[in-house]
Scaffold this motif. Structure first.
Motif, PDB file in Angstrom:
ATOM      1  N   LEU A 219       0.824  -1.204   0.000  1.00 19.79           N
ATOM      2  CA  LEU A 219       0.000   0.000   0.000  1.00 19.79           C
ATOM      3  C   LEU A 219       0.863   1.261   0.000  1.00 19.79           C
ATOM      4  CD1 LEU A 219      -2.912   1.039   0.093  1.00 19.79           C
ATOM      5  CD2 LEU A 219      -2.774   0.985   2.592  1.00 19.79           C
ATOM      6  N   ARG A 220       1.930   1.262   0.793  1.00 21.03           N
ATOM      7  CA  ARG A 220       2.819   2.433   0.830  1.00 21.03           C
ATOM      8  C   ARG A 220       3.602   2.567  -0.480  1.00 21.03           C
ATOM      9  NH1 ARG A 220      -0.138   4.694   4.492  1.00 21.03           N
ATOM     10  NH2 ARG A 220      -0.325   3.386   6.357  1.00 21.03           N
ATOM     11  N   LEU A 221       3.978   1.456  -1.081  1.00 15.36           N
ATOM     12  CA  LEU A 221       4.612   1.521  -2.387  1.00 15.36           C
ATOM     13  C   LEU A 221       3.674   2.127  -3.423  1.00 15.36           C
ATOM     14  CD1 LEU A 221       6.428  -1.948  -2.487  1.00 15.36           C
ATOM     15  CD2 LEU A 221       7.546   0.294  -2.529  1.00 15.36           C
ATOM     16  N   ALA A 222       2.400   1.796  -3.307  1.00 12.62           N
ATOM     17  CA  ALA A 222       1.413   2.400  -4.209  1.00 12.62           C
ATOM     18  C   ALA A 222       1.322   3.912  -4.002  1.00 12.62           C
ATOM     19  CB  ALA A 222       0.047   1.755  -3.987  1.00 12.62           C
ATOM     20  N   GLU A 223       1.439   4.347  -2.758  1.00 12.69           N
ATOM     21  CA  GLU A 223       1.396   5.788  -2.494  1.00 12.69           C
ATOM     22  C   GLU A 223       2.605   6.489  -3.105  1.00 12.69           C
ATOM     23  OE1 GLU A 223       0.968   6.353   1.670  1.00 12.69           O
ATOM     24  OE2 GLU A 223      -0.985   5.373   1.791  1.00 12.69           O
ATOM     25  N   VAL A 224       3.764   5.844  -3.067  1.00 16.46           N
ATOM     26  CA  VAL A 224       4.942   6.408  -3.736  1.00 16.46           C
ATOM     27  C   VAL A 224       4.702   6.487  -5.239  1.00 16.46           C
ATOM     28  CG1 VAL A 224       7.393   6.086  -4.229  1.00 16.46           C
ATOM     29  CG2 VAL A 224       6.508   5.598  -1.946  1.00 16.46           C
TER      30      VAL A 224
END
Length: 400
Positions: A219-224
């Motif tokens: 999920l955090r990779l998606a935000e990046v």
């Protein structure tokens, strides 16, 4: 790993999480960075014991990048209040300064009135001297200008110097902007690398907690990816996060609804509006399921008592019921955006067809006009080539 080092790492992680909640991002980054460094030194880079430190270090770096890009404004809690207090304090100081200046001016006015009469006579004499000096300065400036213009290439050199100064100032501004963009991209790059490392670490381990951590890393990779405009990659990461969460969470878990919501936003930014509407509806379904289960639970437990305190469930029910209208608004906005894009596409298609038709009609008109001009220049078929009667000069009859 010794007990002392373990305590230090645990303390660093706890402090970092606290700073992250308090939006003291820089302090959180320092704590998580130091924790990851110590764990790497003991277990080696990429070890299973380093996963949590990597995850939180990546999350804090992502938040720091957003702050640097201005997403959270100043990023300092209570900064606006302090600025207001400083501004009010400076205003009070300005008022006091103006009052003191006013008192000094009133005192000086009385003294100046007595001096005005004597100064009037001297002013007239000074005016004549000033005018003479101004004329002299003007003449000398003209002479200097003429001398500068008379020098070969001097005027061009001065223009080049001014152009170089303006150009250098613009280059400095561009360099500052490029350095800011470089700093933001470096921070996001560190966040992506750390989160990717955390994802790899958690993917090697089994268990519900590790799967949830892996899902959060996705999920955090998606935000990046969303921050850098890589929407398709962000959508893929969120879908993998959703698959991991669905395998270990209950169907009515709020985290599933949040992930559906994030997936819908990513799809909307990728202009996949139909898919985004479907994911928003999935989020609504999860929330409605959660609301129904909470209501059923409250009917069984009844009013809060000393033995049964269900106030938390009531608060959650209120929060969920407030979220549903927002999701419906998002769906309506997406439908409007989809219709607007269709209208723009139709208008663009019509414009293209109109341009094509106009060009074809113009070519036909040009072709017809060309044929008409050619026909006008060609000799008539009715006039015989061997007919030279029009070339014979007739004798004028003498009529008297």
């Amino acid at each position: 790993m010794s007990e002392r080092n373990a305590v230090d790492v645990s303390s660093l992680l706890a402090d970092g999480k606290k700073f992250l909640l308090l939006c003291e991002t820089q302090k959180a980054v320092s704590c998580f960075q130091e924790a990851a460094k110590q764990l790497d030194a003991v277990y080696g880079q990429g070890a299973n014991e380093c996963g949590e430190a990597y995850l939180y270090y990546g999350k804090s770096m992502l938040q720091l990048a957003r702050m640097e890009m201005g997403v959270f404004g100043s990023g300092i809690p209570g900064g606006e209040e302090r600025n207001e207090k400083e501004a009010s304090g400076s205003e009070e100081e300005d008022v006091e300064d103006t009052n003191e200046e006013g008192e000094e001016e009133t005192k000086e006015e009385g003294e100046d009135e007595t001096k005005e009469e004597g100064e009037d006579e001297t002013k007239e004499e000074e005016k004549s001297d000033v005018t003479k000096d101004e004329d002299h300065v003007a003449e000398s400036s003209k002479a200097d200008d003429g001398a500068v213009d008379a020098l070969p290439g001097c005027g061009d050199e001065m223009e080049e110097v001014n152009a170089d100064r303006t150009g250098s100032s613009k280059m400095d501004e561009n360099q500052v902007e490029q350095s800011d963009q470089t700093t933001d991209s470096e921070t996001l790059q560190i966040a992506w690398e750390t989160l990717e490392l955390a994802r790899i670490v958690f993917s090697r381990q089994s268990g519900q907690e590790h799967k949830l951590n892996e899902a959060e890393a996705h999920l955090r990779l998606a935000e990046v990816g969303l921050e850098t405009g890589q929407y398709d990659q962000a959508v893929g990461d969120i879908q993998q996060c959703l698959a991991l969460q669905s395998s270990v969470l209950e169907p009515d878990d709020r985290r599933l609804a949040e992930t559906y919501y994030s997936l819908a936003l990513a799809l909307a930014q990728a202009e996949r509006f139909d898919d985004a509407v479907g994911e928003f509806k999935h989020a609504s379904q999860v929330l409605n399921m959660r609301i129904a289960n909470i209501k059923q639970k409250l009917q069984v437990t009844g009013e809060p008592t000393a033995d049964n305190n269900n106030e938390k469930d009531r608060q959650e029910l209120s929060d969920l019921e407030a979220i549903l209208p927002d999701i419906q608004t998002k769906i309506e906005d997406l439908e409007d955006s989809k219709q607007a894009l269709k209208q723009l596409a139709a208008e663009a298609l019509g414009l293209n067809v109109g341009l094509h038709a106009g060009s074809s009609s113009k070519s036909e008109t040009d072709q017809q006009s060309g044929q008409g001009a050619a026909a006008a220049t060609m000799p008539s078929e009715s006039k015989m080539v061997n007919d030279i009667s029009h070339l014979v000069k007739r004798k004028v009859r003498d009529v008297r």
